[in-house]
Design a protein around this motif. Sequence first.
Motif, PDB file in Angstrom:
ATOM      1  N   LEU A  27      32.155  40.175  34.480  1.00 10.38           N
ATOM      2  CA  LEU A  27      33.217  39.391  33.839  1.00 10.38           C
ATOM      3  C   LEU A  27      34.529  40.166  33.762  1.00 10.38           C
ATOM      4  O   LEU A  27      35.594  39.615  34.035  1.00 10.38           O
ATOM      5  CB  LEU A  27      32.791  38.960  32.439  1.00 10.38           C
ATOM      6  N   VAL A  28      34.464  41.448  33.417  1.00  8.81           N
ATOM      7  CA  VAL A  28      35.688  42.254  33.329  1.00  8.81           C
ATOM      8  C   VAL A  28      36.348  42.342  34.703  1.00  8.81           C
ATOM      9  O   VAL A  28      37.568  42.207  34.827  1.00  8.81           O
ATOM     10  CB  VAL A  28      35.382  43.657  32.765  1.00  8.81           C
ATOM     11  N   ASN A  29      35.553  42.546  35.736  1.00  3.86           N
ATOM     12  CA  ASN A  29      36.124  42.675  37.074  1.00  3.86           C
ATOM     13  C   ASN A  29      36.673  41.352  37.608  1.00  3.86           C
ATOM     14  O   ASN A  29      37.760  41.315  38.174  1.00  3.86           O
ATOM     15  CB  ASN A  29      35.078  43.225  38.046  1.00  3.86           C
ATOM     16  N   VAL A  30      35.944  40.269  37.416  1.00  7.74           N
ATOM     17  CA  VAL A  30      36.383  38.975  37.950  1.00  7.74           C
ATOM     18  C   VAL A  30      37.542  38.408  37.142  1.00  7.74           C
ATOM     19  O   VAL A  30      38.509  37.900  37.712  1.00  7.74           O
ATOM     20  CB  VAL A  30      35.194  37.984  37.993  1.00  7.74           C
ATOM     21  N   LEU A  31      37.480  38.504  35.826  1.00  7.59           N
ATOM     22  CA  LEU A  31      38.547  37.950  34.993  1.00  7.59           C
ATOM     23  C   LEU A  31      39.851  38.730  35.153  1.00  7.59           C
ATOM     24  O   LEU A  31      40.927  38.166  34.978  1.00  7.59           O
ATOM     25  CB  LEU A  31      38.117  37.901  33.528  1.00  7.59           C
ATOM     26  N   SER A  32      39.771  40.019  35.502  1.00  8.67           N
ATOM     27  CA  SER A  32      40.990  40.792  35.761  1.00  8.67           C
ATOM     28  C   SER A  32      41.753  40.210  36.937  1.00  8.67           C
ATOM     29  O   SER A  32      42.985  40.188  36.947  1.00  8.67           O
ATOM     30  CB  SER A  32      40.642  42.250  36.051  1.00  8.67           C
ATOM     31  N   LEU A  33      41.032  39.715  37.926  1.00  9.09           N
ATOM     32  CA  LEU A  33      41.682  39.095  39.082  1.00  9.09           C
ATOM     33  C   LEU A  33      42.330  37.760  38.724  1.00  9.09           C
ATOM     34  O   LEU A  33      43.244  37.317  39.404  1.00  9.09           O
ATOM     35  CB  LEU A  33      40.678  38.907  40.222  1.00  9.09           C
ATOM     36  N   GLY A  34      41.876  37.133  37.664  1.00 16.12           N
ATOM     37  CA  GLY A  34      42.491  35.896  37.210  1.00 16.12           C
ATOM     38  C   GLY A  34      43.751  36.136  36.393  1.00 16.12           C
ATOM     39  O   GLY A  34      44.594  35.247  36.250  1.00 16.12           O
ATOM     40  N   ILE A  35      43.882  37.321  35.850  1.00 21.43           N
ATOM     41  CA  ILE A  35      45.019  37.659  35.003  1.00 21.43           C
ATOM     42  C   ILE A  35      46.185  38.188  35.826  1.00 21.43           C
ATOM     43  O   ILE A  35      47.337  37.834  35.609  1.00 21.43           O
ATOM     44  CB  ILE A  35      44.616  38.705  33.939  1.00 21.43           C
ATOM     45  N   MET A  36      45.881  39.088  36.756  1.00 22.12           N
ATOM     46  CA  MET A  36      46.912  39.743  37.562  1.00 22.12           C
ATOM     47  C   MET A  36      46.551  39.599  39.038  1.00 22.12           C
ATOM     48  O   MET A  36      45.395  39.377  39.376  1.00 22.12           O
ATOM     49  CB  MET A  36      47.000  41.231  37.190  1.00 22.12           C
ATOM     50  N   THR A  37      47.545  39.754  39.890  1.00 18.03           N
ATOM     51  CA  THR A  37      47.276  39.676  41.324  1.00 18.03           C
ATOM     52  C   THR A  37      46.622  40.966  41.804  1.00 18.03           C
ATOM     53  O   THR A  37      46.682  41.999  41.133  1.00 18.03           O
ATOM     54  CB  THR A  37      48.574  39.440  42.116  1.00 18.03           C
TER      55      THR A  37
END
Length: 79
Positions: A27-37
């Motif tokens: 979740l931390v890795n995937v959601l980081s991609l949703g927050i920033m490019t």
Amino acid sequence: SARAEKRSDVGKATVIGFITVLLFLVLVNVLSLGIMTQPELANLQNPSLAAVLEHIVGPWGALLISIGLAISLLGALLS
């Protein structure tokens, strides 16, 4: 594990704990991609999660991660 009522409870707790930690990691890795490019994430300084949390909630997010990292490092050093 010696104090558990059933030995199977120890195995279940181990599997549940492993799956929970794995879920948080994904979740931390995937959601980081949703927050920033991806290029923004690639240019972050360590600890990068602090910068992501700062981007979401402000400066106190980076402070929270930095304090947690310091506590973790002190615990590893003392052990």
